[in-house]
Design a protein around this motif. Structure first.
Motif, PDB file in Angstrom:
ATOM      1  N   THR A  73       0.834  -1.259   0.058  1.00 22.10           N
ATOM      2  CA  THR A  73       0.145   0.085   0.002  1.00 22.10           C
ATOM      3  C   THR A  73       0.815   1.212  -0.076  1.00 22.10           C
ATOM      4  O   THR A  73       2.051   1.458   0.629  1.00 22.10           O
ATOM      5  CB  THR A  73      -0.817   0.021   1.287  1.00 22.10           C
ATOM      6  OG1 THR A  73      -0.236   0.031   2.530  1.00 22.10           O
ATOM      7  CG2 THR A  73      -1.906  -1.166   1.346  1.00 22.10           C
ATOM      8  N   ARG A  77      -3.721   2.599   0.124  1.00 18.07           N
ATOM      9  CA  ARG A  77      -4.036   1.917  -1.019  1.00 18.07           C
ATOM     10  C   ARG A  77      -3.117   1.052  -1.739  1.00 18.07           C
ATOM     11  O   ARG A  77      -1.911   1.327  -2.060  1.00 18.07           O
ATOM     12  CB  ARG A  77      -4.875   2.965  -1.975  1.00 18.07           C
ATOM     13  CG  ARG A  77      -5.828   3.865  -1.783  1.00 18.07           C
ATOM     14  CD  ARG A  77      -6.193   5.032  -2.773  1.00 18.07           C
ATOM     15  NE  ARG A  77      -6.577   4.417  -4.078  1.00 18.07           N
ATOM     16  CZ  ARG A  77      -6.935   5.066  -5.149  1.00 18.07           C
ATOM     17  NH1 ARG A  77      -6.626   6.550  -4.890  1.00 18.07           N
ATOM     18  NH2 ARG A  77      -7.378   4.442  -6.081  1.00 18.07           N
ATOM     19  N   ILE A  86      -0.796  -0.499  -4.302  1.00 18.35           N
ATOM     20  CA  ILE A  86      -0.286  -0.153  -5.593  1.00 18.35           C
ATOM     21  C   ILE A  86      -1.108  -0.569  -7.006  1.00 18.35           C
ATOM     22  O   ILE A  86      -1.292   0.173  -7.819  1.00 18.35           O
ATOM     23  CB  ILE A  86       1.135  -0.330  -5.696  1.00 18.35           C
ATOM     24  CG1 ILE A  86       2.156  -0.009  -4.790  1.00 18.35           C
ATOM     25  CG2 ILE A  86       1.735   0.109  -7.026  1.00 18.35           C
ATOM     26  CD1 ILE A  86       3.736  -0.497  -4.725  1.00 18.35           C
ATOM     27  N   ASP A 111      -4.315  -0.736  -7.381  1.00 18.13           N
ATOM     28  CA  ASP A 111      -5.150   0.061  -7.203  1.00 18.13           C
ATOM     29  C   ASP A 111      -5.062   1.402  -8.014  1.00 18.13           C
ATOM     30  O   ASP A 111      -5.758   1.736  -8.679  1.00 18.13           O
ATOM     31  CB  ASP A 111      -5.982   0.212  -6.058  1.00 18.13           C
ATOM     32  CG  ASP A 111      -7.174   0.916  -5.895  1.00 18.13           C
ATOM     33  OD1 ASP A 111      -8.064   0.594  -6.702  1.00 18.13           O
ATOM     34  OD2 ASP A 111      -7.586   1.645  -5.153  1.00 18.13           O
ATOM     35  N   LEU A 112      -3.994   2.130  -7.639  1.00 19.61           N
ATOM     36  CA  LEU A 112      -3.444   3.133  -8.001  1.00 19.61           C
ATOM     37  C   LEU A 112      -3.079   2.957  -9.630  1.00 19.61           C
ATOM     38  O   LEU A 112      -3.514   3.759 -10.291  1.00 19.61           O
ATOM     39  CB  LEU A 112      -2.401   3.775  -7.277  1.00 19.61           C
ATOM     40  CG  LEU A 112      -2.389   3.842  -5.864  1.00 19.61           C
ATOM     41  CD1 LEU A 112      -0.864   4.109  -5.257  1.00 19.61           C
ATOM     42  CD2 LEU A 112      -3.173   4.888  -5.645  1.00 19.61           C
ATOM     43  N   GLU A 136      -6.505   2.657 -11.600  1.00 19.75           N
ATOM     44  CA  GLU A 136      -7.058   4.262 -11.605  1.00 19.75           C
ATOM     45  C   GLU A 136      -6.763   5.034 -12.698  1.00 19.75           C
ATOM     46  O   GLU A 136      -7.336   5.508 -13.598  1.00 19.75           O
ATOM     47  CB  GLU A 136      -6.957   4.617 -10.480  1.00 19.75           C
ATOM     48  CG  GLU A 136      -7.682   6.080 -10.123  1.00 19.75           C
ATOM     49  CD  GLU A 136      -7.338   6.921  -9.084  1.00 19.75           C
ATOM     50  OE1 GLU A 136      -6.297   7.627  -8.727  1.00 19.75           O
ATOM     51  OE2 GLU A 136      -8.320   6.623  -8.048  1.00 19.75           O
ATOM     52  N   ARG A 137      -5.244   4.831 -13.024  1.00 21.12           N
ATOM     53  CA  ARG A 137      -4.655   5.607 -13.964  1.00 21.12           C
ATOM     54  C   ARG A 137      -4.832   5.162 -15.424  1.00 21.12           C
ATOM     55  O   ARG A 137      -4.985   5.874 -16.326  1.00 21.12           O
ATOM     56  CB  ARG A 137      -3.235   5.916 -13.604  1.00 21.12           C
ATOM     57  CG  ARG A 137      -3.364   7.006 -12.473  1.00 21.12           C
ATOM     58  CD  ARG A 137      -1.677   7.277 -11.790  1.00 21.12           C
ATOM     59  NE  ARG A 137      -1.933   8.094 -10.854  1.00 21.12           N
ATOM     60  CZ  ARG A 137      -1.372   9.441 -11.064  1.00 21.12           C
ATOM     61  NH1 ARG A 137      -0.793   9.652 -12.276  1.00 21.12           N
ATOM     62  NH2 ARG A 137      -1.578  10.572  -9.935  1.00 21.12           N
ATOM     63  N   PRO A 156       3.263   3.528  -9.215  1.00 11.08           N
ATOM     64  CA  PRO A 156       1.780   3.875  -8.931  1.00 11.08           C
ATOM     65  C   PRO A 156       1.579   5.278  -9.312  1.00 11.08           C
ATOM     66  O   PRO A 156       0.510   5.806  -9.050  1.00 11.08           O
ATOM     67  CB  PRO A 156       2.084   3.958  -7.290  1.00 11.08           C
ATOM     68  CG  PRO A 156       3.508   4.304  -7.244  1.00 11.08           C
ATOM     69  CD  PRO A 156       4.199   3.559  -8.285  1.00 11.08           C
ATOM     70  N   PHE A 157       2.881   5.962  -9.889  1.00  6.16           N
ATOM     71  CA  PHE A 157       2.393   7.457 -10.365  1.00  6.16           C
ATOM     72  C   PHE A 157       2.357   7.585 -11.985  1.00  6.16           C
ATOM     73  O   PHE A 157       2.699   8.666 -12.573  1.00  6.16           O
ATOM     74  CB  PHE A 157       3.404   8.276  -9.832  1.00  6.16           C
ATOM     75  CG  PHE A 157       3.747   8.123  -8.377  1.00  6.16           C
ATOM     76  CD1 PHE A 157       2.534   8.071  -7.654  1.00  6.16           C
ATOM     77  CD2 PHE A 157       4.888   7.973  -7.963  1.00  6.16           C
ATOM     78  CE1 PHE A 157       2.573   8.349  -6.273  1.00  6.16           C
ATOM     79  CE2 PHE A 157       4.911   7.821  -6.522  1.00  6.16           C
ATOM     80  CZ  PHE A 157       4.031   8.018  -5.456  1.00  6.16           C
ATOM     81  N   ALA A 212       3.303  10.815  -2.163  1.00  2.01           N
ATOM     82  CA  ALA A 212       2.092  10.527  -2.631  1.00  2.01           C
ATOM     83  C   ALA A 212       0.993  11.799  -2.023  1.00  2.01           C
ATOM     84  O   ALA A 212       0.095  12.016  -3.049  1.00  2.01           O
ATOM     85  CB  ALA A 212       1.398   9.408  -1.781  1.00  2.01           C
ATOM     86  N   LEU A 256      -0.612  12.114  -5.856  1.00  2.96           N
ATOM     87  CA  LEU A 256      -2.083  11.310  -5.907  1.00  2.96           C
ATOM     88  C   LEU A 256      -3.108  12.095  -5.949  1.00  2.96           C
ATOM     89  O   LEU A 256      -3.050  13.348  -5.199  1.00  2.96           O
ATOM     90  CB  LEU A 256      -2.148  10.205  -4.892  1.00  2.96           C
ATOM     91  CG  LEU A 256      -1.140   9.137  -5.013  1.00  2.96           C
ATOM     92  CD1 LEU A 256      -1.352   8.312  -4.073  1.00  2.96           C
ATOM     93  CD2 LEU A 256      -1.049   8.346  -6.438  1.00  2.96           C
TER      94      LEU A 256
END
Length: 216
Positions: free
Chosen positions: A37, A41, A43, A45-46, A49-50, A116-117, A211, A215
Protein backbone atom coordinates in the motif's frame (compact mmCIF):
# COMPACT_ATOMS: atom_id res chain seq x y z
CA UNK A 1 0.10 15.07 -11.71
CA UNK A 2 0.50 18.80 -12.31
CA UNK A 3 2.82 18.19 -15.29
CA UNK A 4 0.26 16.09 -17.14
CA UNK A 5 -2.52 17.01 -19.46
CA UNK A 6 -6.13 15.94 -18.90
CA UNK A 7 -6.96 12.29 -18.48
CA UNK A 8 -7.09 10.47 -21.79
CA UNK A 9 -9.76 8.03 -22.90
CA UNK A 10 -9.16 5.14 -25.31
CA UNK A 11 -7.01 6.20 -28.25
CA UNK A 12 -7.96 6.02 -31.93
CA UNK A 13 -6.07 2.73 -32.29
CA UNK A 14 -7.60 0.32 -29.73
CA UNK A 15 -5.13 -0.78 -27.07
CA UNK A 16 -5.24 -3.36 -24.29
CA UNK A 17 -3.39 -2.48 -21.11
CA UNK A 18 -1.44 -5.10 -19.17
CA UNK A 19 -0.01 -4.67 -15.70
CA UNK A 20 3.10 -6.85 -15.42
CA UNK A 21 3.13 -8.32 -11.92
CA UNK A 22 4.85 -11.62 -12.57
CA UNK A 23 8.12 -10.77 -10.78
CA UNK A 24 9.33 -12.34 -7.54
CA UNK A 25 9.96 -9.05 -5.62
CA UNK A 26 13.15 -10.37 -4.02
CA UNK A 27 14.34 -6.88 -3.02
CA UNK A 28 11.09 -6.36 -1.11
CA UNK A 29 11.32 -9.67 0.71
CA UNK A 30 9.12 -11.58 -1.75
CA UNK A 31 5.37 -11.45 -2.28
CA UNK A 32 3.31 -9.22 -4.54
CA UNK A 33 4.63 -5.67 -4.78
CA UNK A 34 1.39 -4.67 -6.44
CA UNK A 35 -0.48 -5.43 -3.20
CA UNK A 36 1.69 -3.23 -0.99
CA UNK A 37 0.00 0.00 0.00
CA UNK A 38 0.84 3.63 -0.65
CA UNK A 39 -1.33 6.26 1.02
CA UNK A 40 -3.48 3.40 2.28
CA UNK A 41 -4.18 1.95 -1.17
CA UNK A 42 -2.62 -1.05 -2.96
CA UNK A 43 -0.20 -0.05 -5.70
CA UNK A 44 -2.29 -2.07 -8.16
CA UNK A 45 -5.35 0.02 -7.28
CA UNK A 46 -3.43 3.20 -8.09
CA UNK A 47 -2.21 1.76 -11.39
CA UNK A 48 -5.69 0.61 -12.42
CA UNK A 49 -7.16 4.03 -11.63
CA UNK A 50 -4.71 5.74 -13.97
CA UNK A 51 -4.47 3.17 -16.76
CA UNK A 52 -8.01 1.82 -17.15
CA UNK A 53 -9.50 5.03 -18.68
CA UNK A 54 -6.78 4.98 -21.34
CA UNK A 55 -7.44 1.44 -22.60
CA UNK A 56 -10.18 -0.59 -24.22
CA UNK A 57 -9.49 -3.43 -21.78
CA UNK A 58 -7.16 -4.00 -18.86
CA UNK A 59 -5.58 -7.30 -17.78
CA UNK A 60 -3.09 -8.42 -15.15
CA UNK A 61 -0.11 -10.68 -15.80
CA UNK A 62 0.68 -12.63 -12.64
CA UNK A 63 1.78 -16.14 -11.78
CA UNK A 64 0.47 -18.35 -9.00
CA UNK A 65 -3.04 -18.37 -7.54
CA UNK A 66 -5.07 -15.74 -9.45
CA UNK A 67 -7.75 -15.53 -6.75
CA UNK A 68 -5.55 -13.24 -4.64
CA UNK A 69 -6.38 -10.49 -7.15
CA UNK A 70 -10.11 -11.21 -7.28
CA UNK A 71 -11.02 -7.88 -5.71
CA UNK A 72 -9.68 -5.90 -8.65
CA UNK A 73 -12.01 -7.36 -11.28
CA UNK A 74 -9.27 -7.95 -13.86
CA UNK A 75 -8.61 -10.99 -16.03
CA UNK A 76 -5.44 -12.58 -14.64
CA UNK A 77 -3.15 -14.29 -17.14
CA UNK A 78 -0.03 -16.26 -16.26
CA UNK A 79 3.21 -16.50 -18.23
CA UNK A 80 3.01 -19.05 -21.03
CA UNK A 81 6.78 -19.60 -20.85
CA UNK A 82 8.03 -21.49 -17.81
CA UNK A 83 10.58 -20.57 -15.12
CA UNK A 84 9.87 -16.83 -14.77
CA UNK A 85 11.85 -15.66 -17.83
CA UNK A 86 11.08 -12.01 -17.11
CA UNK A 87 8.76 -9.26 -18.37
CA UNK A 88 8.94 -10.34 -22.01
CA UNK A 89 7.00 -13.46 -21.02
CA UNK A 90 4.28 -11.27 -19.56
CA UNK A 91 4.18 -9.18 -22.71
CA UNK A 92 3.85 -12.34 -24.81
CA UNK A 93 1.01 -13.61 -22.61
CA UNK A 94 -0.80 -10.29 -23.08
CA UNK A 95 -0.30 -10.33 -26.85
CA UNK A 96 -1.68 -13.86 -27.05
CA UNK A 97 -4.65 -13.01 -24.80
CA UNK A 98 -5.49 -9.98 -26.93
CA UNK A 99 -5.28 -11.93 -30.20
CA UNK A 100 -7.62 -14.59 -28.80
CA UNK A 101 -10.12 -12.43 -26.92
CA UNK A 102 -10.08 -9.05 -28.71
CA UNK A 103 -8.98 -9.77 -32.29
CA UNK A 104 -9.78 -6.22 -33.42
CA UNK A 105 -7.12 -4.78 -31.11
CA UNK A 106 -3.64 -4.63 -32.61
CA UNK A 107 -1.88 -2.94 -29.68
CA UNK A 108 -0.95 -3.76 -26.10
CA UNK A 109 0.43 -1.23 -23.63
CA UNK A 110 2.48 -2.77 -20.82
CA UNK A 111 3.27 -1.15 -17.48
CA UNK A 112 5.24 -2.34 -14.49
CA UNK A 113 3.28 -3.48 -11.47
CA UNK A 114 5.32 -1.28 -9.15
CA UNK A 115 4.75 2.15 -10.75
CA UNK A 116 2.01 3.96 -8.79
CA UNK A 117 2.36 7.38 -10.46
CA UNK A 118 1.83 6.54 -14.14
CA UNK A 119 0.93 9.46 -16.44
CA UNK A 120 -2.68 9.76 -17.50
CA UNK A 121 -1.68 10.47 -21.10
CA UNK A 122 0.61 7.43 -21.42
CA UNK A 123 -1.25 5.53 -24.13
CA UNK A 124 -2.15 8.57 -26.22
CA UNK A 125 1.43 9.84 -26.36
CA UNK A 126 2.92 6.42 -27.13
CA UNK A 127 0.44 5.94 -29.97
CA UNK A 128 1.07 9.44 -31.31
CA UNK A 129 4.84 8.98 -31.35
CA UNK A 130 4.55 5.60 -33.04
CA UNK A 131 2.43 7.08 -35.82
CA UNK A 132 4.49 10.22 -36.30
CA UNK A 133 7.82 8.38 -36.39
CA UNK A 134 6.62 5.42 -38.45
CA UNK A 135 7.80 3.12 -35.66
CA UNK A 136 6.75 -0.44 -34.94
CA UNK A 137 6.96 -0.07 -31.15
CA UNK A 138 7.07 2.77 -28.62
CA UNK A 139 8.61 3.06 -25.18
CA UNK A 140 8.35 5.52 -22.30
CA UNK A 141 11.30 7.58 -21.10
CA UNK A 142 12.16 10.06 -18.37
CA UNK A 143 15.27 11.63 -16.89
CA UNK A 144 17.22 10.77 -20.07
CA UNK A 145 16.64 7.02 -19.85
CA UNK A 146 14.08 4.66 -21.32
CA UNK A 147 11.82 2.31 -19.39
CA UNK A 148 11.59 -0.81 -21.58
CA UNK A 149 8.83 -2.45 -19.52
CA UNK A 150 6.51 0.50 -20.16
CA UNK A 151 5.80 0.31 -23.86
CA UNK A 152 3.46 -0.14 -26.78
CA UNK A 153 3.54 -3.54 -28.50
CA UNK A 154 2.18 -4.75 -31.82
CA UNK A 155 0.07 -7.89 -31.35
CA UNK A 156 1.20 -9.09 -34.76
CA UNK A 157 4.74 -9.52 -33.43
CA UNK A 158 3.71 -12.20 -30.91
CA UNK A 159 5.02 -15.11 -32.98
CA UNK A 160 8.41 -13.44 -33.39
CA UNK A 161 8.52 -12.74 -29.67
CA UNK A 162 7.68 -16.35 -28.81
CA UNK A 163 10.50 -17.56 -31.05
CA UNK A 164 12.92 -15.14 -29.40
CA UNK A 165 11.93 -16.29 -25.91
CA UNK A 166 11.70 -20.02 -26.48
CA UNK A 167 14.21 -20.75 -29.22
CA UNK A 168 16.75 -17.96 -28.75
CA UNK A 169 16.31 -17.64 -24.97
CA UNK A 170 16.29 -13.85 -25.17
CA UNK A 171 15.40 -12.29 -21.82
CA UNK A 172 16.37 -8.61 -22.03
CA UNK A 173 13.68 -6.42 -23.54
CA UNK A 174 16.18 -4.08 -25.20
CA UNK A 175 17.85 -6.96 -26.99
CA UNK A 176 14.59 -7.93 -28.66
CA UNK A 177 13.24 -4.46 -29.39
CA UNK A 178 16.55 -3.52 -31.05
CA UNK A 179 15.29 -5.51 -34.04
CA UNK A 180 12.50 -2.97 -34.65
CA UNK A 181 11.95 0.75 -35.05
CA UNK A 182 11.16 2.08 -31.58
CA UNK A 183 9.83 5.55 -30.74
CA UNK A 184 10.86 6.88 -27.32
CA UNK A 185 8.53 9.33 -25.56
CA UNK A 186 9.83 11.39 -22.64
CA UNK A 187 7.86 12.71 -19.67
CA UNK A 188 8.91 15.41 -17.14
CA UNK A 189 9.94 14.33 -13.65
CA UNK A 190 8.51 17.15 -11.53
CA UNK A 191 7.21 16.70 -8.86
CA UNK A 192 8.20 13.03 -9.23
CA UNK A 193 9.19 10.74 -12.06
CA UNK A 194 5.90 9.24 -13.31
CA UNK A 195 7.76 5.96 -13.83
CA UNK A 196 9.16 5.84 -10.31
CA UNK A 197 9.09 2.19 -9.32
CA UNK A 198 8.90 0.74 -5.84
CA UNK A 199 11.71 -1.80 -5.77
CA UNK A 200 13.07 -1.45 -2.25
CA UNK A 201 11.92 -0.48 1.21
CA UNK A 202 13.58 2.94 0.71
CA UNK A 203 11.61 3.39 -2.52
CA UNK A 204 8.44 2.58 -0.63
CA UNK A 205 9.22 5.28 1.94
CA UNK A 206 9.90 7.79 -0.82
CA UNK A 207 6.64 6.92 -2.54
CA UNK A 208 4.74 7.49 0.69
CA UNK A 209 6.29 10.94 1.07
CA UNK A 210 5.50 11.86 -2.53
CA UNK A 211 1.95 10.53 -2.52
CA UNK A 212 0.38 13.61 -0.90
CA UNK A 213 1.44 15.91 -3.76
CA UNK A 214 1.10 13.42 -6.63
CA UNK A 215 -2.04 11.39 -6.06
CA UNK A 216 -5.44 12.88 -6.67
Amino acid sequence: MPTEGPAEGPTEAPAVGVVLAGGLARRMGGGDKTMRTIAGRPILDLIVERLRPQCDALILNANGDPTRFAGFGLPVIADSVADFPGPLAGVLAALDWTAENLPGNDWVVSVAGDCPFLPRDLVARLQQARREEGAELAVAASNERTHPVIGLWDVRLRHALRQALVEEEIRKIDRWTARYRVAAVSWPTDPIDPFFNVNTVDDWDEAERAAASVLN
